[in-house]
Design an enzyme around this catalytic site. Structure first.
Site, PDB file in Angstrom:
ATOM      1  N   HIS A  44      -4.389  -2.336  -6.016  1.00  0.00           N
ATOM      2  CA  HIS A  44      -3.706  -1.112  -6.388  1.00  0.00           C
ATOM      3  C   HIS A  44      -4.775  -0.089  -6.706  1.00  0.00           C
ATOM      4  O   HIS A  44      -5.655  -0.353  -7.513  1.00  0.00           O
ATOM      5  CB  HIS A  44      -2.876  -1.304  -7.662  1.00  0.00           C
ATOM      6  CG  HIS A  44      -1.727  -2.234  -7.477  1.00  0.00           C
ATOM      7  ND1 HIS A  44      -0.827  -2.098  -6.470  1.00  0.00           N
ATOM      8  CD2 HIS A  44      -1.345  -3.298  -8.194  1.00  0.00           C
ATOM      9  CE1 HIS A  44       0.073  -3.048  -6.575  1.00  0.00           C
ATOM     10  NE2 HIS A  44      -0.218  -3.804  -7.608  1.00  0.00           N
TER      11      HIS A  44
ATOM     12  N   ASP B 193       0.814  -1.224   0.000  1.00  0.00           N
ATOM     13  CA  ASP B 193       0.000   0.000   0.000  1.00  0.00           C
ATOM     14  C   ASP B 193       0.842   1.267   0.000  1.00  0.00           C
ATOM     15  O   ASP B 193       0.432   2.295   0.523  1.00  0.00           O
ATOM     16  CB  ASP B 193      -0.951   0.037   1.224  1.00  0.00           C
ATOM     17  CG  ASP B 193      -1.785  -1.211   1.318  1.00  0.00           C
ATOM     18  OD1 ASP B 193      -2.267  -1.667   0.276  1.00  0.00           O
ATOM     19  OD2 ASP B 193      -1.935  -1.747   2.427  1.00  0.00           O
TER      20      ASP B 193
HETATM   21  P1  GDP Z   1      -0.325  -0.057  -3.766  1.00  0.00           P
HETATM   22  O1  GDP Z   1      -0.866  -1.392  -3.442  1.00  0.00           O
HETATM   23  O2  GDP Z   1       1.106   0.114  -3.371  1.00  0.00           O
HETATM   24  O3  GDP Z   1      -0.576   0.343  -5.178  1.00  0.00           O
HETATM   25  O4  GDP Z   1      -1.077   0.981  -2.840  1.00  0.00           O
HETATM   26  P2  GDP Z   1      -2.648   1.210  -2.681  1.00  0.00           P
HETATM   27  O5  GDP Z   1      -3.210   1.670  -3.934  1.00  0.00           O
HETATM   28  O6  GDP Z   1      -3.292   0.081  -1.990  1.00  0.00           O
HETATM   29  O7  GDP Z   1      -2.641   2.350  -1.565  1.00  0.00           O
HETATM   30  C1  GDP Z   1      -2.143   3.562  -1.777  1.00  0.00           C
HETATM   31  C2  GDP Z   1      -3.216   4.586  -1.466  1.00  0.00           C
HETATM   32  O8  GDP Z   1      -2.600   5.834  -1.429  1.00  0.00           O
HETATM   33  C3  GDP Z   1      -4.280   4.695  -2.529  1.00  0.00           C
HETATM   34  O9  GDP Z   1      -5.484   5.094  -1.931  1.00  0.00           O
HETATM   35  C4  GDP Z   1      -3.739   5.782  -3.452  1.00  0.00           C
HETATM   36  O10 GDP Z   1      -4.748   6.463  -4.181  1.00  0.00           O
HETATM   37  C5  GDP Z   1      -3.112   6.675  -2.458  1.00  0.00           C
HETATM   38  N1  GDP Z   1      -1.952   7.429  -2.903  1.00  0.00           N
HETATM   39  C6  GDP Z   1      -0.940   7.095  -3.747  1.00  0.00           C
HETATM   40  N2  GDP Z   1      -0.033   8.100  -3.814  1.00  0.00           N
HETATM   41  C7  GDP Z   1      -0.490   9.062  -2.977  1.00  0.00           C
HETATM   42  C8  GDP Z   1      -0.002  10.337  -2.594  1.00  0.00           C
HETATM   43  O11 GDP Z   1       1.061  10.800  -3.002  1.00  0.00           O
HETATM   44  N3  GDP Z   1      -0.766  11.055  -1.718  1.00  0.00           N
HETATM   45  C9  GDP Z   1      -1.935  10.594  -1.200  1.00  0.00           C
HETATM   46  N4  GDP Z   1      -2.622  11.368  -0.348  1.00  0.00           N
HETATM   47  N5  GDP Z   1      -2.411   9.386  -1.519  1.00  0.00           N
HETATM   48  C10 GDP Z   1      -1.699   8.647  -2.393  1.00  0.00           C
END
Ligand code: GDP
Length: 427
Positions: free
Chosen positions: A40, A12
């Site tokens: 994701h 995440d």
């Molecule tokens: P992944 O599994 O690594 O792709 O991560 P996830 O998608 O499960 O979780 C990352 C969360 O952080 C999601 O809700 C994204 O939309 C959000 N996200 C990603 N980059 C950023 C950022 O720079 N700032 C904020 N506030 N949220 C982010």
């Protein structure tokens, strides 16, 4: 050239957004491990999507997306996700599933839930997607490769064997309804029809792309601390999340991976059990959880509240090193704008020693964080794309972390959207 995009922490970290962004200049995106047990989150021109099994390149028509042999393939989830994209106006993606990928069988999902139930208070906090039973069976050689669905005789005899084994456990260990061979066979025939249009020899396709000099992205799921070998065992996932496994799970030579981009978040979050050294509790945790990520720190697959904590320099330095990171991306710095002061864990106090090395789980459980405190920037940086216009306290935070983890941070994500990114100009 092959680049891997992987998590330096517990998952995440925002890998989906970074893969989606970097996909634009790539020809191929490959998932190489894990299954539909993590999501994701991607926000782009088509809307907001939580992808569980599809590679993050599915939004670009020029990209070939691949489900590698190392993936735990849930055929129904996979096809439902493709249909959901179509319903929301995304053009049908170019996607191919390795004929050697193994299938998450319906009983894997049942066994995952039954085992958590059996463990009661000692449960792992599984997402109950069948991943642990799937990988157990794969290595016990009673799993099913996708190509085996297309051989009726083989399928029937293997299913019969599996029913014998599983029904013994269902009857005597779990006290649950038994598997019915005919029912299972019909289900797998239905799944065969669903997956047939997508199955192929992906390893051959990938090798051809390599020889043609194509740009290939390997997309990791979860992060180093959830790796079966190098993570917080047994509170790990059942596959290797490190980039080295990308070679195995995608079917490419290890020497072909030239870049490893480790994604790490400006604070920590984790789901499931196990030691979490910098964890916050009470109101402090609730505030960060509410303001974190896109709409709070709640799991993309399960909706569960994530555990949250301060940035852990010990875990992340180790996370980057085990990934073989050539660069890092720091995400979600926009979330911390409300804090007066920000803590960073720089060492673990194990009682008898203070260490900067990430210890094995039996020692990790007694680790207490040693913090360094930096001033907060106290303003909203969401969507800021110019590193030079970052507040000085934020630059200090980025540069402090960079030193701690020993990997250049070239990109800083300032929001969930594709364009919310600051690229550092080091000239
Ligand atoms: P992944 O599994 O690594 O792709 O991560 P996830 O998608 O499960 O979780 C990352 C969360 O952080 C999601 O809700 C994204 O939309 C959000 N996200 C990603 N980059 C950023 C950022 O720079 N700032 C904020 N506030 N949220 C982010």
């Amino acid at each position: 050239m092959v680049k891997a995009i992987v998590g330096a922490n517990w998952g995440d970290e925002g890998k989906g957004k970074i893969t989606d962004m970097l996909s634009e200049n790539s020809d191929m995106v490959i998932r190489f491990q894990g299954g539909a047990n993590a999501g994701h989150t991607i926000i782009n021109g088509y809307g907001k999507f939580a992808l569980h099994s599809l590679p993050s390149g599915v939004f670009y028509p020029h990209i070939t997306n691949i489900i590698g042999n190392g993936v735990a393939l849930n055929i129904r989830t996979f096809t439902e996700e493709i249909n959901a994209l179509k319903e929301r106006g995304v053009p049908a993606p170019d996607i191919l599933v390795s004929e050697r990928a193994q299938i998450v069988m319906p009983y894997h999902i049942l066994f995952d839930a039954y085992e958590e139930e059996r463990l009661g208070g000692n449960a792992f906090g599984s997402t109950k997607s069948g991943i642990a039973p799937f990988y157990s069976d794969k290595f016990a050689k009673i799993g099913f490769q996708v190509n085996e669905l297309f051989d009726d005789e083989l399928l029937k005899s293997r299913l019969l064997n599996v029913c014998t084994i599983k029904n013994t456990l269902l009857e005597h260990l779990y006290h649950k309804p038994l598997l019915d061979l005919d029912e299972l066979y019909s289900e797998m025939i239905e799944q065969r029809e669903l997956i047939a249009p997508y199955v192929g020899n992906t390893a051959e396709l990938v090798h051809r792309a390599l020889s043609e000099g194509k740009e290939i992205l390997l997309e990791g799921q979860l992060g180093t601390l959830k790796d079966t070998d190098f993570g917080i065992y047994p509170y790990v996932t059942s596959s290797n999340t490190i980039a080295g496994y990308g070679a195995v799970g995608a079917g490419i030579p290890p020497t072909a991976i030239e870049g490893v981009i480790a994604v790490t978040k400006a604070y920590s979050s984790a789901v499931g059990g196990g030691a979490f050294v910098t964890e916050m509790f009470g109101d402090e945790a609730e505030t960060l959880r509410r303001l974190g990520g896109d709409k709070g720190e709640y799991g993309a697959t399960t909706g569960r509240p994530r555990r949250v904590g301060w940035f852990d320099g010990v875990a992340t330095a180790y996370g980057c090193r085990m990934q073989g990171a050539t660069e890092a991306v720091l995400t979600a710095v926009d979330v911390l704008g409300y804090m007066d002061e920000i803590k960073i864990c720089v060492a673990y106090d194990l009682g008898d020693e203070v260490t900067k090395e990430f210890p094995v789980s039996s020692k990790l459980s007694r680790a207490k964080p040693v913090y360094h405190t930096l001033p907060g920037w106290k303003c909203d940086v969401r969507g800021v794309t110019d590193y030079n216009s970052f507040p000085p306290q934020l630059k200090q935070y980025v540069e402090y972390i960079e030193k701690l983890i020993g990997v250049p941070i070239n990109m800083i994500s300032t929001g969930p959207k594709r364009e919310d990114i600051a690229i550092r100009d080091r000239a």
